[in-house]
Enzyme design. Structure first.
Site, PDB file in Angstrom:
ATOM      1  N   HIS A  85      -0.086  -0.632  42.588  1.00 21.31           N
ATOM      2  CA  HIS A  85      -0.263  -1.056  41.192  1.00 21.31           C
ATOM      3  C   HIS A  85      -0.278  -2.568  41.030  1.00 21.31           C
ATOM      4  O   HIS A  85      -0.101  -3.071  39.927  1.00 21.31           O
ATOM      5  CB  HIS A  85       0.828  -0.449  40.298  1.00 21.31           C
ATOM      6  CG  HIS A  85       0.841   1.041  40.356  1.00 21.31           C
ATOM      7  ND1 HIS A  85      -0.198   1.808  39.871  1.00 21.31           N
ATOM      8  CD2 HIS A  85       1.717   1.908  40.910  1.00 21.31           C
ATOM      9  CE1 HIS A  85       0.065   3.082  40.102  1.00 21.31           C
ATOM     10  NE2 HIS A  85       1.210   3.167  40.736  1.00 21.31           N
ATOM     11  N   GLU A 108      -0.796  14.012  30.927  1.00 19.45           N
ATOM     12  CA  GLU A 108      -2.255  13.858  30.871  1.00 19.45           C
ATOM     13  C   GLU A 108      -2.900  14.687  31.972  1.00 19.45           C
ATOM     14  O   GLU A 108      -2.291  14.911  33.022  1.00 19.45           O
ATOM     15  CB  GLU A 108      -2.667  12.389  31.079  1.00 19.45           C
ATOM     16  CG  GLU A 108      -2.271  11.469  29.958  1.00 19.45           C
ATOM     17  CD  GLU A 108      -2.777  10.053  30.173  1.00 19.45           C
ATOM     18  OE1 GLU A 108      -3.217   9.729  31.322  1.00 19.45           O
ATOM     19  OE2 GLU A 108      -2.749   9.250  29.227  1.00 19.45           O
ATOM     20  N   LYS A 157       3.492   3.297  25.132  1.00 17.77           N
ATOM     21  CA  LYS A 157       2.247   3.936  25.579  1.00 17.77           C
ATOM     22  C   LYS A 157       1.875   5.123  24.709  1.00 17.77           C
ATOM     23  O   LYS A 157       0.706   5.398  24.466  1.00 17.77           O
ATOM     24  CB  LYS A 157       2.386   4.392  27.041  1.00 17.77           C
ATOM     25  CG  LYS A 157       2.763   3.294  28.025  1.00 17.77           C
ATOM     26  CD  LYS A 157       1.806   2.132  27.984  1.00 17.77           C
ATOM     27  CE  LYS A 157       2.362   0.925  28.701  1.00 17.77           C
ATOM     28  NZ  LYS A 157       1.888  -0.345  28.132  1.00 17.77           N
ATOM     29  N   ARG A 168      -2.084  -9.915  25.996  1.00 20.86           N
ATOM     30  CA  ARG A 168      -1.883 -11.253  26.577  1.00 20.86           C
ATOM     31  C   ARG A 168      -3.163 -11.651  27.296  1.00 20.86           C
ATOM     32  O   ARG A 168      -4.075 -10.828  27.447  1.00 20.86           O
ATOM     33  CB  ARG A 168      -0.730 -11.209  27.575  1.00 20.86           C
ATOM     34  CG  ARG A 168      -1.073 -10.350  28.788  1.00 20.86           C
ATOM     35  CD  ARG A 168       0.022 -10.295  29.832  1.00 20.86           C
ATOM     36  NE  ARG A 168      -0.432  -9.597  31.026  1.00 20.86           N
ATOM     37  CZ  ARG A 168      -0.408  -8.273  31.178  1.00 20.86           C
ATOM     38  NH1 ARG A 168       0.059  -7.506  30.202  1.00 20.86           N
ATOM     39  NH2 ARG A 168      -0.852  -7.695  32.278  1.00 20.86           N
TER      40      ARG A 168
HETATM   41  C1  MV4 Z   1      -3.915   7.718  35.470  1.00 30.21           C
HETATM   42  C2  MV4 Z   1      -4.495   8.026  36.730  1.00 30.21           C
HETATM   43  C3  MV4 Z   1      -5.169   9.239  36.871  1.00 30.21           C
HETATM   44  N1  MV4 Z   1      -5.235  10.119  35.842  1.00 30.21           N
HETATM   45  N2  MV4 Z   1      -4.020   8.594  34.454  1.00 30.21           N
HETATM   46  C4  MV4 Z   1      -1.603   3.780  36.947  1.00 30.21           C
HETATM   47  C5  MV4 Z   1      -0.685   2.912  36.162  1.00 30.21           C
HETATM   48  C6  MV4 Z   1      -1.187   2.975  34.786  1.00 30.21           C
HETATM   49  N3  MV4 Z   1      -1.989   1.791  34.545  1.00 30.21           N
HETATM   50  C7  MV4 Z   1      -2.013   4.209  34.680  1.00 30.21           C
HETATM   51  N4  MV4 Z   1      -2.355   4.580  36.025  1.00 30.21           N
HETATM   52  C8  MV4 Z   1      -3.085   5.683  36.272  1.00 30.21           C
HETATM   53  N5  MV4 Z   1      -3.241   6.563  35.278  1.00 30.21           N
HETATM   54  C9  MV4 Z   1      -4.658   9.777  34.653  1.00 30.21           C
HETATM   55  N6  MV4 Z   1      -4.722  10.669  33.638  1.00 30.21           N
HETATM   56  C10 MV4 Z   1      -4.387   7.074  37.770  1.00 30.21           C
HETATM   57  C11 MV4 Z   1      -3.665   5.932  37.532  1.00 30.21           C
HETATM   58  C12 MV4 Z   1      -3.554   4.993  38.646  1.00 30.21           C
HETATM   59  C13 MV4 Z   1      -4.142   3.745  38.579  1.00 30.21           C
HETATM   60  C14 MV4 Z   1      -4.821   3.342  37.444  1.00 30.21           C
HETATM   61  C15 MV4 Z   1      -5.378   2.076  37.433  1.00 30.21           C
HETATM   62  C16 MV4 Z   1      -5.287   1.227  38.527  1.00 30.21           C
HETATM   63  C17 MV4 Z   1      -4.614   1.624  39.639  1.00 30.21           C
HETATM   64  C18 MV4 Z   1      -4.026   2.874  39.688  1.00 30.21           C
HETATM   65  C19 MV4 Z   1      -3.311   3.280  40.811  1.00 30.21           C
HETATM   66  C20 MV4 Z   1      -2.748   4.509  40.848  1.00 30.21           C
HETATM   67  C21 MV4 Z   1      -2.864   5.387  39.765  1.00 30.21           C
END
Ligand code: MV4
Length: 672
Positions: free
Chosen positions: A235, A200, A116, A292
């Site tokens: 998630h 972040e 990442k 993918r």
């Molecule tokens: C974040 C966020 C809020 N702020 N980054 C969740 C797993 C990974 N895909 C990144 N994720 C997130 N990153 C910042 N700076 C909130 C999430 C997040 C989330 C993102 C997409 C879909 C579902 C989610 C569920 C919880 C938190």
């Protein structure tokens, strides 16, 4: 095009890939483990190759076994689907080394996006918007704390080697940073063998909006618009849609261009997905890139009219993309609902069981079913518990949402617990209907989406009684016809009693509660005295061989489906369902005990967290221990108000299914 294609996957995606291969006239080779010998994807393919034991590491994750099957079958190419080896750079490299075409991106692209931190650095340098933060060049705790101060709280700690939320910690204030960092590092080390983190700025209510990209080997890169995947539970995406609500043409263009730039930055080839966080103010930030084909790709196919697996095969064979960016259009709106074998009553733990009843709505221009199993097959716990994907399309979002609601009401499953009720609750929710979605949708509307499963309604009880009584009548009639004395009174099922009204008590177990119904036999039907009802209900009906019941309840005609699995009845009626267990009166002698004092492992796994403190009182539902199984965490919760009296395992220990994890004393339970 390839003379033969091996599909290194199983379930619905393997079936889906076979369908495209067949349409293109490409012979398909399925691979299967011990657990999948008779599986649908094997039956659909032209050939089947055994690759190992049920456990994925011995079969679908076994690089040598998959490549040996490819070579033995003479397959020129391997499609990895999603999950398993689909983002395994070593597997892609091994395919190349053995002269087998890997249907996917270059190995370097897989590697680059697997980390990442590296991915974010590459994207930032390519001008793709990224969330302000620190890439953690210096992993020193004090340095990271200073970085957090520079970013400004709230801050999000993310595992550099992670994804899907594992190892993530939201930190609201500086005083909490050190502990949160230590916790995130422990989880990252345990889950990924790498405790590096990045920081972040935390976005409070982002949406998950991803762009489908496609690149060929001739320098063309296009995007096929966006998908909104915000509705997730822990998630795990459960309903996805395309296009995304509230994304206008200007924002779509900006996100599409950013995604294409991301793909170009890593020399991408093939199908890929660039995930963004979309903030309330329409700013968007790179989250990660998936190298993918995604589970949710069908919603993009439905609004563009293109077959993305066909595009993958053509691009891998060196062909140019079938069309350019200006040839792509959005037509209408699509949703995908993921039907999982998960038990809502057990915190959505993966459920296993035989699908004694499985029905889907009819397919057509508006409904597509991507299923990996059939009625009568067993869903195990070795793999992802996906049963099927229900995909719908119509001219606009409201029309498509009506299709989704209707299609979900037409899904019938019995024999294994599923998330169907949650899918319907989300689809029916007003906030979803208005497109008010974000990544905390499930959390925000939990009270509406997870209603307590109450007792069976009078209607469901009456339908269950009819199902039992009609089945008994037909069984006895069949026995009478087969007997030497068909007219013997022992073959009567009219409840006849000497000097008494013909009656009988039917007993059910309804979610742990015994329910008695007094049945009076009447000409042509029954009178049912239901608990809590004033007056008896007149019931009659007929059941056909497929389990469909046409009932007459107090003059109202009601059709239902009754799926029976042993003593368990699942009544499906009007899009709702309710499970009841027929109780043999003799069995009531040994009253069922309440919540037990012994908490056992529902499946094999590893202890990853223990929050229970022996001797501390806890409320029903409190998480006591967390197990990790099949890449997911499963909470072991208090079955009732009570106290943990002993913890039998430590963090990191493996447990077998059924192992006693904790001793628990239920409040008021003398046994203690
Ligand atoms: C974040 C966020 C809020 N702020 N980054 C969740 C797993 C990974 N895909 C990144 N994720 C997130 N990153 C910042 N700076 C909130 C999430 C997040 C989330 C993102 C997409 C879909 C579902 C989610 C569920 C919880 C938190």
């Amino acid at each position: 095009m390839f003379p033969k294609l091996l599909i290194a996957n199983r379930g619905e995606i393997a079936c889906r890939i076979v369908r495209t291969a067949r349409r293109l006239g490409i012979p398909a080779v399925a691979v299967f483990s011990d657990a999948d010998a008779g599986a649908l994807h094997v039956d659909m393919a032209d050939e089947g190759r055994w690759i190992g034991a049920a456990d994925a590491v011995d079969s679908y994750l076994n690089v040598e076994a998959v490549l040996a099957a490819a070579e033995a079958s003479g397959a020129a190419a391997v499609h990895p689907g999603y999950g398993f080896l689909s983002e395994n750079a070593a597997f892609a490299a091994a395919c190349q080394d053995r002269g087998i075409v890997f249907i996917g991106p270059p190995v370097e692209a897989i590697r680059a996006m697997g980390d990442k931190t590296a991915a974010k650095r590459i994207m930032a340098e390519a001008g793709v918007p990224t969330v302000p933060g620190s890439l953690g060049e210096d992993q020193d705790a004090d340095r990271l704390a200073a970085d957090a101060d520079d970013i400004g709280y709230p801050v999000l700690i993310k595992a550099a080697a992670g994804g899907g939320g594992r190892g993530m910690r939201v930190v609201e204030r500086a005083g909490d940073f050190a502990e949160a960092l230590a916790s995130a590092r422990r989880e990252a080390a345990s889950a990924f063998g790498d405790d590096r983190v990045l920081l972040e700025r935390y976005l409070a209510r982002p949406r998950h909006v991803e762009i489908q990209v496609f690149a060929d080997t001739h320098g063309t890169v296009v995007h096929l618009f966006e998908r909104d995947c915000s509705v997730q539970r822990r998630h795990q995406k459960i309903i996805e849609e395309a296009p995304a609500p509230g994304v206008d043409a200007a924002l779509r263009r900006r996100m599409g261009e950013a995604a294409v730039a991301a793909a170009r930055a890593i020399g991408y080839v093939g199908a890929g997905t660039v995930e963004f966080l979309l903030d309330d103010d329409k700013s968007f930030y790179f989250m990660e890139m998936n190298t993918r084909l995604q589970v949710e790709h069908p919603v993009t196919e439905m609004i563009t009219g293109h077959d993305l697996v066909e595009w993958q095969l053509r691009v891998a064979a060196g062909e140019a993309l079938p069309c350019g960016q200006d040839d792509l259009r959005i037509d209408g709106h699509a949703f995908e609902a993921r039907l999982y074998a998960e038990d809502p009553a057990r915190d959505f733990l993966p459920a296993a069981g035989m699908l004694s009843h499985l029905r889907f709505p009819a397919e057509g221009a508006h409904v597509r079913i991507d299923a990996g199993v059939r009625q009568g097959e067993t869903v195990g716990i070795h793999y992802d518990p996906m049963i099927a994907k229900l995909i719908v399309w119509d001219g606009d979002r409201d029309a498509a949402l009506r299709r989704l609601r209707t299609a979900l009401a037409g899904v019938q499953v019995a024999g294994v617990a599923t998330n169907l009720d949650l899918l319907a609750a989300v689809a029916d929710h007003p906030a979803f209907g208005s497109g008010d979605v974000d990544t905390r949708f499930i959390e925000r509307h939990a009270a509406d989406l997870f209603p307590e499963t109450g007792p069976a309604s009078g209607q469901f009880l009456a339908l269950a009684c009819l199902a039992v009584l009609l089945r008994r009548a037909s069984e006895v009639a069949a026995a009478a016809r087969a007997s030497a004395d068909p007219w013997s009174p022992w073959h009567s099922t009219d409840g006849w009693r000497l000097n008494d009204d013909n009656h009988h008590v039917l007993t059910f177990d309804d979610g742990g509660r015994p329910v008695d119904v007094l049945v009076h036999y009447r000409r042509g039907g029954f009178q049912l005295e239901l608990p809590g009802a004033d007056g008896a209900l007149v019931a009659g009906g007929e059941m056909d061989g497929a389990g469909d019941l046409v009932a007459d309840l107090d003059g109202s005609r009601i059709t239902a489906t009754v799926a029976r699995h042993g003593d368990e009845l699942t009544i499906l009626c009007g899009g709702a369902s309710h499970r009841l267990t027929v109780v043999d009166p003799a069995a009531r002698a040994g009253e069922q005990e309440g919540p037990t004092g012994h908490l056992t492992a529902p499946m094999p796994g590893k202890v990853v967290a223990i929050t229970a403190e022996p001797g501390t009182a806890v409320d029903r539902g409190t998480t006591l221990m967390v197990l990790e199984a099949m890449k997911m965490e499963h909470a072991v919760t208090a079955p009732a108000d009570g106290t943990v009296t002993a913890v039998h395992y430590a963090v990191g220990e493996q447990v077998e299914e059924g192992a006693e994890l904790l001793a628990f004393s239920v409040d008021g339970d003398a046994a203690g």
